[in-house]
Design a protein around this motif. Structure first.
Motif, PDB file in Angstrom:
ATOM      1  N   PRO A 349       0.807  -1.233   0.000  1.00 36.98           N
ATOM      2  CA  PRO A 349       0.000   0.000   0.000  1.00 36.98           C
ATOM      3  C   PRO A 349       0.836   1.277   0.000  1.00 36.98           C
ATOM      4  O   PRO A 349       0.277   2.369  -0.168  1.00 36.98           O
ATOM      5  N   LEU A 350       2.182   1.175   0.208  1.00 35.17           N
ATOM      6  CA  LEU A 350       3.036   2.362   0.139  1.00 35.17           C
ATOM      7  C   LEU A 350       3.318   2.789  -1.296  1.00 35.17           C
ATOM      8  O   LEU A 350       3.842   3.878  -1.533  1.00 35.17           O
ATOM      9  N   LEU A 351       2.974   1.943  -2.267  1.00 34.38           N
ATOM     10  CA  LEU A 351       3.234   2.227  -3.667  1.00 34.38           C
ATOM     11  C   LEU A 351       2.078   2.985  -4.290  1.00 34.38           C
ATOM     12  O   LEU A 351       0.903   2.696  -4.018  1.00 34.38           O
ATOM     13  N   ASN A 352       2.390   3.951  -5.163  1.00 30.54           N
ATOM     14  CA  ASN A 352       1.367   4.522  -6.036  1.00 30.54           C
ATOM     15  C   ASN A 352       1.521   3.903  -7.418  1.00 30.54           C
ATOM     16  O   ASN A 352       2.413   3.069  -7.666  1.00 30.54           O
ATOM     17  N   PRO A 440      -5.505  -6.418   6.917  1.00 28.49           N
ATOM     18  CA  PRO A 440      -6.784  -6.980   6.455  1.00 28.49           C
ATOM     19  C   PRO A 440      -8.003  -6.258   7.028  1.00 28.49           C
ATOM     20  O   PRO A 440      -9.066  -6.260   6.407  1.00 28.49           O
ATOM     21  N   THR A 441      -7.845  -5.618   8.172  1.00 27.84           N
ATOM     22  CA  THR A 441      -8.985  -4.966   8.821  1.00 27.84           C
ATOM     23  C   THR A 441      -9.086  -3.504   8.449  1.00 27.84           C
ATOM     24  O   THR A 441     -10.141  -3.017   8.027  1.00 27.84           O
ATOM     25  N   THR A 442      -7.951  -2.782   8.591  1.00 25.74           N
ATOM     26  CA  THR A 442      -7.993  -1.324   8.386  1.00 25.74           C
ATOM     27  C   THR A 442      -7.545  -0.897   7.002  1.00 25.74           C
ATOM     28  O   THR A 442      -7.798   0.229   6.593  1.00 25.74           O
ATOM     29  N   GLY A 443      -6.809  -1.746   6.310  1.00 22.89           N
ATOM     30  CA  GLY A 443      -6.271  -1.384   5.005  1.00 22.89           C
ATOM     31  C   GLY A 443      -5.008  -0.561   5.077  1.00 22.89           C
ATOM     32  O   GLY A 443      -4.424  -0.206   4.046  1.00 22.89           O
ATOM     33  N   LYS A 444      -4.556  -0.239   6.292  1.00 23.03           N
ATOM     34  CA  LYS A 444      -3.333   0.542   6.440  1.00 23.03           C
ATOM     35  C   LYS A 444      -2.093  -0.310   6.181  1.00 23.03           C
ATOM     36  O   LYS A 444      -2.132  -1.545   6.270  1.00 23.03           O
ATOM     37  N   ALA A 445      -0.985   0.394   5.859  1.00 29.28           N
ATOM     38  CA  ALA A 445       0.270  -0.305   5.603  1.00 29.28           C
ATOM     39  C   ALA A 445       0.826  -0.862   6.912  1.00 29.28           C
ATOM     40  O   ALA A 445       1.028  -0.124   7.880  1.00 29.28           O
ATOM     41  N   VAL A 459       7.384  -2.157  12.350  1.00 26.05           N
ATOM     42  CA  VAL A 459       6.813  -0.927  11.809  1.00 26.05           C
ATOM     43  C   VAL A 459       7.359  -0.732  10.397  1.00 26.05           C
ATOM     44  O   VAL A 459       8.572  -0.827  10.183  1.00 26.05           O
ATOM     45  N   PRO A 460       6.502  -0.441   9.413  1.00 28.12           N
ATOM     46  CA  PRO A 460       6.993  -0.285   8.034  1.00 28.12           C
ATOM     47  C   PRO A 460       7.996   0.867   7.899  1.00 28.12           C
ATOM     48  O   PRO A 460       7.871   1.909   8.554  1.00 28.12           O
TER      49      PRO A 460
END
Length: 954
Positions: A349-352, A440-445, A459-460
């Motif tokens: 999710p860090l990628l655009n 899976p729950t929040t969609g955050k990285a 932590v990413p």
């Protein structure tokens, strides 16, 4: 003549402790006390002596700097080293390595200096307590034992003092930034430039010396305590080191490290978070300015010496010293060093979309593995805090039994070491922090390891956006490492000596008989190096590799003897002639048995001429590190891989010799810092090395008060115990394809020698072919009285011409000569090897309580070894500005003013003209001693050095 090194039948003259001590005249002594460096004009081996007065004139307070001013001494570990610092200060005679120079205090050896450097640590010897220093460069293995291959440095301390002496010293650098060329380079790059510095790199020290006789003058107790502090000096504080220099013919350019801003493959994020091509010319990281030029340090010394005459035949003596030294070795920030492999998925999710397109990720489930990297500029520089604490006790009794002298002693010494490294990332956690998925729950990285539960703390670490690194990510990745350990030495020795003249054992052609001595010594050496988990596993990213634990010990039992036999006295063409000899038999617990011996001849045909010569066989047994260190891949490889980059400097055929597949030619990531892997370690099968040392010299007294000495020397070490020179191995394979060398090169799956730990060059300890040196020492001493009672002028010259310095890495493969050279191959042995160095001093002893001295220190220019015709050295220079390091002349001015017998002021300026050191690019300034685009242990890198010293006695 004692085995401990004293001269039989000779009265030793010491410089007096008071400030008005007169210069001692030349006598039949081991050395003479003098205001200026004196020449030992008798004996078969040359000795250079520095007195306490000479130490004051030099103005330096670090003992290693005092010795580095001598042309026989090559740069070694010291306060100017930050990257690769051991925290010790060592001495290296003839450039043969500090492990081959034996360091003594009052004739008895110092222990191994640290678990990081087994050579003796000169920091244990406070310069204020030194009465004189004897530097013997003719070989003395039979007299002193293992380690005296290239010579002996013997520190004679003030051990019979009466009164109280307080001393305070302050010093620092005064420097004007005047390197216009480098300033232009730095300005062009947009990096900051330093202003002028009135007084930096400051040092302070204070000491107390007190002593008194007791028991009706039967005994004396001397006590000494000192504290020394040094401020830090950063490379950013000098214009010539404001950036790391690289190639840009015909001059220089600011270069740097490829680990800089975030890199993902060949891309880096722009201000909008989109990928753009990484451009090394503009994006490389300037790692130099945060490195220390002078490490900050604090040092404490406590010494006590006592002797008591039990009766006329027995003197009890004791020596004790405690030393504590703390320093910080700081280098540029660490982080994720480019070459770290990371698998990046489309679903990160860090990628655009722009990043996905740049990385070739077209659909969910797609992944790619790329090299990544980023400097931890948010977390600050890497720093290692080093502490060494040592203590040493000598207890003995000496005296006479009839006509026999004796000395029986025991000695125990221990050095405790600890260090703590901060500012590093954990290599094992980096992979977790880079493997990012959507929660899976929040969609955050989040880290994949959080989702699967293998590492809930992860932590990413965001490489895809400028400013994307969070403090939480830093806290997760930050790691510290620590090492501990100790070295320990115990010695028991006894020796006896006598003059056999009274027994009638003399030649009819001589006036005196033989002198003999013999003795026994037993010594145990122990070392324990205990790194923590992070160091043992190589978990600290950017620490240079794993540091395996080392524990070992050995003992040696030795019997030795010496003789000195007068051959001729007052005969035609022989005013005096004597023959000397020595022998030592050593039995090591490692099953090694060695024989060391020497012969010397001293001949005086007439009063004005003396001829001396010696032949010595010295032996050095392997130390604990050389025997027992486990194998590990660390940054100890070659200094260049011309097969790297998109346009390799070497041909495809040459690179194929080194194991590079044709499919990877032109595709191997280039290493901008020139740091490559080598596999190093000990070898329990290493044999003792042997060395043959020859000296022949002449001493001439053509007129009153003028002495000239010329001493030729030749030293050849066979089966030298040494790490294999990785640069030489690589060069030979590249150019010749010789399987002997090429089989020692192992490329990783990416074709590199640095990206993965599977890429390295064999650089372990073995008995290499040979190592040797030859040359000529030149000395002169002259005193003249000025007219009309204006005092005296003293002139002293100490110079060395280096004819050869040869190395044969493997038996039968040929040698190369490093005399007059510096560079990536020769720099493994010593940072620079000028063919001529000298120290010329003129001292005016005035009748006005004022002495003035002017000293000229000269270092000849050196050529880059890659310009040499020898195929083991020849290579392609990145810039022709690296072809030579220019010669340097430094002028030092000193004054000593005595207000009274109690109060004296010493003041001076070294490097009076504020000369910058010679500069080269980082690809040529290599090895431990390369720092700030120069070699600060060789050249004056701080600028004009000002000092003042106040001494008060009562």
């Amino acid at each position: 003549m004692f085995a401990g090194g004293m001269a039989l039948g000779a009265s030793v003259v010491h410089a007096q402790d008071n400030a008005a001590a007169p210069a001692a005249s030349m006598q039949r002594v081991e050395v003479t006390g003098s205001r200026i460096p004196s020449l030992n004009t008798e004996g078969s081996s040359p000795i250079t002596t520095l007195s306490a007065k000479d130490i004051k004139i030099d103005g330096v307070r670090n003992t290693e700097d005092l010795l580095n001013n001598l042309p026989q001494v090559f740069a070694s570990q010291g306060a100017a080293i930050s990257n690769g610092a051991s925290g010790t200060a060592t001495v290296d005679l003839r450039g043969m390595g500090s492990q081959r120079t034996l360091v003594l205090v009052n004739g008895k050896r110092l222990p191994s200096g640290s678990v990081l450097s087994v050579a003796a640590d000169l920091n244990q010897i406070p310069s204020e307590l030194i009465r004189r220093v004897d530097v013997l460069t003719g070989g003395a293995g039979a007299v002193y034992g293992s380690g005296a291959v290239s010579g002996v440095v013997n520190f004679i301390l003030k051990d019979n003092y009466e009164g109280v002496e307080l001393e305070a010293n302050i010093s620092g650098a005064n420097h004007k930034q005047h390197n216009d060329e480098i300033q232009g380079v730095v300005n062009k790059k947009g990096f900051p430039l330093p202003g002028n510095h009135t007084f930096d790199a400051k040092k302070y020290d204070f000491s107390l010396l007190a002593g008194s006789n007791f028991a009706d003058n039967k005994g004396n107790a001397t006590f000494f305590v000192s504290h020394r502090h040094a401020d830090a000096l950063l490379q950013s504080q000098r214009d010539f080191s404001a950036c790391s220099l690289g190639a840009s013919d015909p001059g220089f350019a600011c270069s740097g490290s490829g680990t800089s801003i975030a890199r993902v493959g060949t891309f880096t994020p722009d201000a909008n978070g989109n990928p753009r091509k990484y451009v090394s010319a503009t994006d490389a990281y300037n790692f130099g300015p945060l490195n220390f030029f002078q490490r900050p340090s604090d040092e404490y010394n406590v010494n006590s010496m006592l002797h008591y005459d039990i009766n006329e035949n027995a003197r009890l003596y004791s020596e004790f010293n405690f030393h504590n030294y703390t320093t910080d070795a700081q280098i540029a920030p660490g982080g994720i060093f480019y070459g770290q492999q990371a698998t990046i998925g489309y679903d990160n999710p860090l990628l655009n979309d722009a990043w996905r397109a740049a990385l070739g990720l077209k659909a969910p489930g797609d992944t790619t593995t790329v090299s990544v990297g980023k400097r931890n500029v948010e977390g600050g520089p890497r720093s290692t805090n080093i502490t060494d604490s040592s203590f040493r006790e000598v207890l003995g009794v000496k005296g006479m039994i009839g006509d026999w002298s004796y000395d029986v002693f025991g000695q125990f010494a221990r050095v405790n070491h600890s260090d703590r490294a901060t500012g590093y990332f954990s290599t094992r956690l980096i992979a977790n922090a880079l493997d990012v998925v959507a929660d899976p729950t929040t969609g955050k990285a989040v880290c994949r390891s959080v989702v699967n539960g293998s590492d809930p703390a992860c932590v990413p670490y965001n490489l895809f956006k400028q400013g994307g690194v969070t403090q939480a990510a830093l806290d997760y990745l930050n790691a510290t490492g620590s090492n501990g350990g100790f070295t320990q030495q115990s010695v028991f020795g006894l020796n006896f000596g006598t003059d056999l003249t009274r027994f009638g054992l003399k030649l009819p052609t001589a006036e005196s008989g033989a002198g003999v001595s013999f003795g026994y010594e037993q010594r145990m050496e122990k070392l324990s190096f205990q790194p923590d988990y992070e160091n043992q596993t190589g978990d600290l990213s950017g620490a240079g590799g794993a540091s395996p634990a080392v524990t070992g010990a050995y003992n040696v039992k030795e019997a030795f003897g010496e003789f000195k036999l007068p051959l001729l006295d007052n005969m035609p063409f022989s005013k005096h002639m004597d023959l000397s000899g020595s022998y030592r038999r050593s039995n090591y617990s490692t099953d090694a048995k060695t024989n060391t011996f020497g012969l010397g001849l001293d001949w005086q045909p007439i009063d004005q001429v003396r001829v001396r010569g010696s032949a010595q066989r010295a032996v050095r047994a392997p130390n604990i590190y050389e025997l027992y260190t486990p194998q590990a891949v660390v940054l100890a490889g070659p200094n260049d891989d011309p097969c790297g980059g998109e346009s390799p400097k070497a041909t495809q055929a040459q690179c194929a010799n080194t194991g590079l597949p044709a499919s990877l030619y032109g595709k191997v990531a280039e290493n901008s810092t020139n740091q490559y892997n080598g596999r190093t370690g000990g070898n329990p099968n290493v044999k003792p090395e042997t060395a043959n040392t020859y000296t022949i010299g002449i001493v001439i007294d053509p007129i009153k008060n003028l002495t000239i000495t010329l001493d030729a020397f030749k030293l050849k070490i066979k089966d030298a115990i040494q790490a294999v020179n990785a640069q030489s191995v690589f060069t030979q394979c590249l150019q010749t394809g010789n399987a002997l060398y090429c089989n020692m090169i192992h490329r990783d799956s990416l074709g590199s020698l640095w990206l993965l730990p599977t890429g390295y060059v064999e650089a372990g300890t073995t008995n290499i072919g040979s190592q040797g040196t030859s040359g000529l020492d030149v000395g002169a001493s002259y005193r003249t009285r000025l007219p009309q009672s204006y005092g005296n002028l003293d002139f002293t010259l100490n110079g060395t011409y280096l004819k050869s310095y040869t190395v044969e890495n493997l038996p039968g493969t040929g040698s190369y000569d490093c005399a007059g050279l510096y560079g990536p191959t020769c720099g493994i042995s010593a940072p620079a090897m000028p063919k001529w160095r000298h120290k010329l001093r003129t001292t005016w002893s005035s009748p006005y309580n004022l002495d003035l001295s002017l000293t000229w220190r000269y270092i000849d220019r050196v050529k880059n070894d890659m310009l040499d015709s020898n195929t083991q050295l020849a290579g392609e220079l990145d810039t022709q500005r690296d072809a030579y390091l220019a010669s340097r002349s430094y002028f030092d001015l000193n004054g000593v003013y005595r207000f009274s017998r109690k109060l004296a002021l010493s003041f001076g300026v070294n490097n009076l003209l504020d000369k910058d050191p010679p500069i080269a690019s980082s690809s040529s300034v290599t090895g431990t001693y390369g720092n700030g685009n120069t070699f600060p242990q060789v050249y004056d890198a701080y600028g004009r050095f000002i000092y003042a010293n106040v001494t008060y006695r009562f």
